[in-house]
Design a protein around this motif. Sequence first.
Motif, PDB file in Angstrom:
ATOM      1  N   TYR A 250       0.850  -1.188   0.000  1.00  0.00           N
ATOM      2  CA  TYR A 250       0.000   0.000   0.000  1.00  0.00           C
ATOM      3  C   TYR A 250       0.882   1.232   0.000  1.00  0.00           C
ATOM      4  CZ  TYR A 250      -3.443  -3.480   1.358  1.00  0.00           C
ATOM      5  OH  TYR A 250      -4.243  -4.596   1.377  1.00  0.00           O
ATOM      6  N   GLU A 251       0.420   2.249  -0.708  1.00  0.00           N
ATOM      7  CA  GLU A 251       1.182   3.490  -0.731  1.00  0.00           C
ATOM      8  C   GLU A 251       1.354   4.000   0.696  1.00  0.00           C
ATOM      9  OE1 GLU A 251       3.612   5.433  -1.643  1.00  0.00           O
ATOM     10  OE2 GLU A 251       2.754   5.456  -3.652  1.00  0.00           O
ATOM     11  N   SER A 252       2.509   4.536   0.984  1.00  0.00           N
ATOM     12  CA  SER A 252       2.814   5.017   2.330  1.00  0.00           C
ATOM     13  C   SER A 252       1.780   6.038   2.802  1.00  0.00           C
ATOM     14  CB  SER A 252       4.199   5.665   2.343  1.00  0.00           C
ATOM     15  OG  SER A 252       4.372   6.468   3.483  1.00  0.00           O
ATOM     16  N   PRO A 253       1.211   5.843   4.005  1.00  0.00           N
ATOM     17  CA  PRO A 253       0.239   6.816   4.530  1.00  0.00           C
ATOM     18  C   PRO A 253       0.820   8.224   4.619  1.00  0.00           C
ATOM     19  CG  PRO A 253       0.191   4.808   5.846  1.00  0.00           C
ATOM     20  CD  PRO A 253       1.372   4.694   4.917  1.00  0.00           C
ATOM     21  N   LYS A 254       2.100   8.327   4.975  1.00  0.00           N
ATOM     22  CA  LYS A 254       2.717   9.658   5.086  1.00  0.00           C
ATOM     23  C   LYS A 254       2.836  10.316   3.714  1.00  0.00           C
ATOM     24  CE  LYS A 254       5.384   9.125   9.326  1.00  0.00           C
ATOM     25  NZ  LYS A 254       6.737   9.047   9.915  1.00  0.00           N
ATOM     26  N   TYR A 255       3.152   9.520   2.691  1.00  0.00           N
ATOM     27  CA  TYR A 255       3.215  10.085   1.350  1.00  0.00           C
ATOM     28  C   TYR A 255       1.844  10.580   0.919  1.00  0.00           C
ATOM     29  CZ  TYR A 255       3.317  10.358  -3.717  1.00  0.00           C
ATOM     30  OH  TYR A 255       3.170  10.799  -5.005  1.00  0.00           O
TER      31      TYR A 255
END
Length: 516
Positions: A250-255
Motif C-alpha cells: 500500500y502506498e505510504s500513509p505519510k506520502y
Amino acid sequence: MEDTTDSKEPRVHHESPGVLDDNAPAPALPKGTIDPVYESKANALNAAIQEIGMGRYQWALFVVVGFGWASDNLWPIVTSLILSPITLEFKATKPPLLSLSQNIGLLVGAIFWGFGCDIFGRRWAFNLTIGITSVFGLIAAGSPNFAALGVFAAFWSVGVGGNLPVDSAIFLEYLPGSHQYLLTVLSVFWAFAQLLATLIAWPLIGNLSCPAKSTSCKKSDNMGWRYFLIAMGGIAMIMFLVRFVAFTLYESPKYLMGRGKDEQAVSVVHEVARRNGKTSSFTIADLEVYNTQGQQGTDAKAVLSRKLEKLNFTHIRALFANPRLAWSTSLIMIIWAFIGLGFPLYNAFLPYIQTQKGAEFGDSSTYIVYRNQVIIAVLGVPGALLGGVLVEIPRFGRKGALSGSTALTGVFLFASATAVTSDALLGWNCAYNFMSNVMYAVLYAYTPEIFATKDRGTGNALTATANRVFGIMAPIVAIYANLETAAPVYVSGALFIAAGVLVLLLPFEPRGKASL
C-alpha cells in the motif's frame, strides 16, 4: 551527546482528535522545523502505526524489503565475479572500467530514487528498482562487447542504487517505533546475497569459461558468465514478481497525507490493521483537526521542499554545532570515505586477483577460483551475526568492535599479499571477508546512533555520499595501480587500518545509551 530536546514530545490520542499522549515516542524532527500541518499529521500517523503494532503485514514487508538489501550486495558481487571471463573474451585493456560504470549508476540511482520516491510515490519506486535491475541484468547477458556490458551495468546499477533509500523509507514508515531495530537485522540478507551469487557462479563460470591463461577466448567457450547473468536477472525478476504480484504494497500513509490525500492515508492505516487482525481507532478527524493550523503544501514542489529540508544547511550546521560534534561528524565521514574506497578496490576485483595469483602459483583453474569464492562468502554470514554480539560487550562496545574489525580487515589484506600458495591466499581472504562483514554490521548500527534524531537524515546522507563518491574513485585507482601487482591490495589494506585507527578517535560510545 547532551539531549537538548524534549524526549517526551506529546502525541495524539486516537480516541479523541487533538488529545495528546505523553507516552508515545518523540518525533524524528523537532517541532517547527518543517511544514507545521504536515508535521502534526505525521506525528498522528506515527501514533496510529504504534497503536497497530508489529503484525503480519510488517513481517511480510520485512521479507520483501530484504530483497532490496540482498540486491544492494548481490549485483556489485556479480560484477566482480564476471570480471575475469569478460576480460578474456573481450580482451579488455582496462577491466576496472566495468566497476566504474557500475559505481556511477549506483550514485545516480541513489540520488534519483531517493528524491523521486517523495514525488511519484513509494510504491512505484519500490517495485521499479528491482524490476529495472532484472531487465538490464538479463539484457546484459547478450552483450556483444565490453562497452555494451559497461552501459548495461550502469543501467542495472541505477535500479540497485535505489534499493536502500526507497526500501528503508518504506520499512520505517510502516514500523512501530518499538521495532525499528529490525532495520539493522536486514543486514543478514546482505550477507546471504554474496553466498547465493557465489554458489551459482561456481558451477556456471567455474566450468563454462575459458582457461585463465587462454590467448584466444571465443564466445562459445565462455558462456558461463552469460548464463550467470541470466540466472541473476531471473532471480531479480522473481523478486520483482513477488513484490508486484504476491505482495500488496500500500502506498505510504505519510506520502498520501503529504499530497493532501488524508482519506486514503486513513484507509491504508485501517487496511494494515485489518491485515494484522486488529482494528484501529484512527479516523479522518485525527488528521483534519490540524487543518486549522494553516494551509498544508500538497503539490510536488512542497513535497520536494520537505525532502530537501532534511539536507538543508540548518541540519548540516547542527552536525558541526560545537567542536565535539564537528569532530565526530568529520571523522565518521572520513571513515566511510576510506571504507568506500578500500572495500571496492579489493572486493570488486577479488576473483580477478585470485586468478592472477593462481597463475603465479601454478593453480589458475577457473573452477578452483569460484569454489574458493563460495568458501569465502560462507564466512560472511557468521561475521554479520558476530557484529551484533560484539557491540554489547562492556568496555568494548561499538567503538571497540568497529575499530578492531576494521583494522583487522586491513591486516588480513596485507597478509594475503604474503601468500605463496592458493590455499594460503584462500585462508587470508576468508579471514578478510569474515572481518569485513563484522565491520559493516557494526558500522551500519553505529553511524545513525551518533546523530541526533533531528539531524540523522542529513548525517546519513553525508556519510553515504562520501562512501559513493570514493567508491567511484576505486576503479580509477585500480586502473593506474595495475591489478596484476599487489598495489591495490596494499592501498586497500592501508585504508582499512587507517579507518580503524580513526574510529578510536571518535568521541561518542553509544553502547547502553538511547539514541537522541
